[in-house]
Write a protein that holds these residues in place. Structure first.
Motif, PDB file in Angstrom:
ATOM      1  N   ARG A 211      36.822   8.050  20.240  1.00 14.58           N
ATOM      2  CA  ARG A 211      37.974   8.869  19.850  1.00 14.58           C
ATOM      3  C   ARG A 211      37.528  10.141  19.137  1.00 14.58           C
ATOM      4  NH1 ARG A 211      39.855   3.699  18.538  1.00 14.58           N
ATOM      5  NH2 ARG A 211      39.573   4.092  16.322  1.00 14.58           N
TER       6      ARG A 211
ATOM      7  N   SER B  59      34.748   2.342  19.638  1.00  7.67           N
ATOM      8  CA  SER B  59      36.021   2.955  19.987  1.00  7.67           C
ATOM      9  C   SER B  59      36.298   4.178  19.112  1.00  7.67           C
ATOM     10  CB  SER B  59      37.144   1.929  19.838  1.00  7.67           C
ATOM     11  OG  SER B  59      38.377   2.500  20.169  1.00  7.67           O
TER      12      SER B  59
ATOM     13  N   ARG C  62      34.161   6.087  30.494  1.00  5.05           N
ATOM     14  CA  ARG C  62      33.969   6.616  31.850  1.00  5.05           C
ATOM     15  C   ARG C  62      34.873   7.821  32.111  1.00  5.05           C
ATOM     16  NH1 ARG C  62      31.878   2.326  35.760  1.00  5.05           N
ATOM     17  NH2 ARG C  62      31.357   0.594  34.393  1.00  5.05           N
TER      18      ARG C  62
ATOM     19  N   ASN D  80      38.721  -8.006  27.586  1.00  7.32           N
ATOM     20  CA  ASN D  80      39.629  -6.974  28.083  1.00  7.32           C
ATOM     21  C   ASN D  80      39.570  -5.723  27.216  1.00  7.32           C
ATOM     22  OD1 ASN D  80      40.517  -8.536  30.211  1.00  7.32           O
ATOM     23  ND2 ASN D  80      42.266  -9.337  29.089  1.00  7.32           N
ATOM     24  N   GLN D  81      39.441  -5.898  25.916  1.00 13.10           N
ATOM     25  CA  GLN D  81      39.339  -4.755  25.011  1.00 13.10           C
ATOM     26  C   GLN D  81      38.045  -3.988  25.268  1.00 13.10           C
ATOM     27  OE1 GLN D  81      39.894  -7.291  21.544  1.00 13.10           O
ATOM     28  NE2 GLN D  81      41.647  -6.030  20.951  1.00 13.10           N
TER      29      GLN D  81
ATOM     30  N   ASP E  64      29.613  -6.464  25.610  1.00 18.98           N
ATOM     31  CA  ASP E  64      30.142  -7.271  26.700  1.00 18.98           C
ATOM     32  C   ASP E  64      29.269  -8.499  26.933  1.00 18.98           C
ATOM     33  OD1 ASP E  64      32.064  -7.704  28.865  1.00 18.98           O
ATOM     34  OD2 ASP E  64      30.366  -7.277  30.196  1.00 18.98           O
TER      35      ASP E  64
ATOM     36  N   GLN F 227      36.437  -3.840  28.099  1.00 15.99           N
ATOM     37  CA  GLN F 227      36.617  -3.133  29.370  1.00 15.99           C
ATOM     38  C   GLN F 227      37.484  -1.888  29.204  1.00 15.99           C
ATOM     39  OE1 GLN F 227      38.088  -6.295  31.853  1.00 15.99           O
ATOM     40  NE2 GLN F 227      36.031  -7.043  32.324  1.00 15.99           N
ATOM     41  N   SER F 228      38.479  -1.976  28.333  1.00 14.31           N
ATOM     42  CA  SER F 228      39.345  -0.833  28.081  1.00 14.31           C
ATOM     43  C   SER F 228      38.574   0.324  27.451  1.00 14.31           C
ATOM     44  CB  SER F 228      40.504  -1.253  27.169  1.00 14.31           C
ATOM     45  OG  SER F 228      41.318  -0.162  26.873  1.00 14.31           O
ATOM     46  N   VAL F 229      37.732   0.030  26.476  1.00 16.51           N
ATOM     47  CA  VAL F 229      36.920   1.075  25.850  1.00 16.51           C
ATOM     48  C   VAL F 229      35.935   1.636  26.864  1.00 16.51           C
ATOM     49  CG1 VAL F 229      35.233   1.584  24.033  1.00 16.51           C
ATOM     50  CG2 VAL F 229      37.227   0.162  23.520  1.00 16.51           C
ATOM     51  N   ASP F 230      35.355   0.771  27.694  1.00 16.38           N
ATOM     52  CA  ASP F 230      34.435   1.236  28.734  1.00 16.38           C
ATOM     53  C   ASP F 230      35.151   2.189  29.693  1.00 16.38           C
ATOM     54  OD1 ASP F 230      31.889   1.299  30.072  1.00 16.38           O
ATOM     55  OD2 ASP F 230      32.749  -0.018  31.601  1.00 16.38           O
ATOM     56  N   THR F 231      36.381   1.871  30.056  1.00 22.87           N
ATOM     57  CA  THR F 231      37.171   2.750  30.924  1.00 22.87           C
ATOM     58  C   THR F 231      37.378   4.105  30.255  1.00 22.87           C
ATOM     59  OG1 THR F 231      38.275   0.870  31.952  1.00 22.87           O
ATOM     60  CG2 THR F 231      39.382   3.000  32.119  1.00 22.87           C
ATOM     61  N   GLY F 232      37.651   4.101  28.965  1.00 19.05           N
ATOM     62  CA  GLY F 232      37.812   5.347  28.222  1.00 19.05           C
ATOM     63  C   GLY F 232      36.540   6.175  28.204  1.00 19.05           C
TER      64      GLY F 232
END
Length: 98
Positions: A69, A65, A13, A3-4, A37, A6-11
């Motif tokens: 940032r 990450s 994108r 999940n973490q 992943d 995927q969260s970074v991947d969303t960021g």
């Protein structure tokens, strides 16, 4: 862990869509996330990731990450400006081009 990732991947994108960094830099981050992943999926085949491997994957994810940032300007800043500016925590004044 997954999940973490995927969260970074969303960021990544979202930052790509907002044109917050160069396409090559985005591609590099996406490649690193894809590799993480895959490694996490392989490690979790039995339902859990061994602690040592989890810590290694987490450190790599934290690095990606932090790069995200720093590239998007969302890292918190340190420094007093004496060296020419403020910069994201963990990187010197020449990052990322340094």
């Amino acid at each position: 862990m997954i999940n973490q990732i995927q969260s970074v991947d969303t960021g990544i994108r979202a930052a790509m869509q907002a044109n917050q960094f160069e396409p090559g830099e985005a591609r590099d981050l996406r490649t690193q996330i894809t590799q993480l992943d895959r490694a996490a999926q392989r490690a979790a085949r039995d339902g859990t990731i061994p602690v040592t491997q989890y810590q290694q994957l987490l450190a790599q994810l934290d690095d990606v990450s932090q790069k995200l940032r720093a590239a998007t300007g969302s890292a918190f800043l340190i420094g007093n400006g004496a060296d020419g500016g403020y910069y994201p925590n963990g990187y010197g004044p020449n990052y990322p081009r340094g």
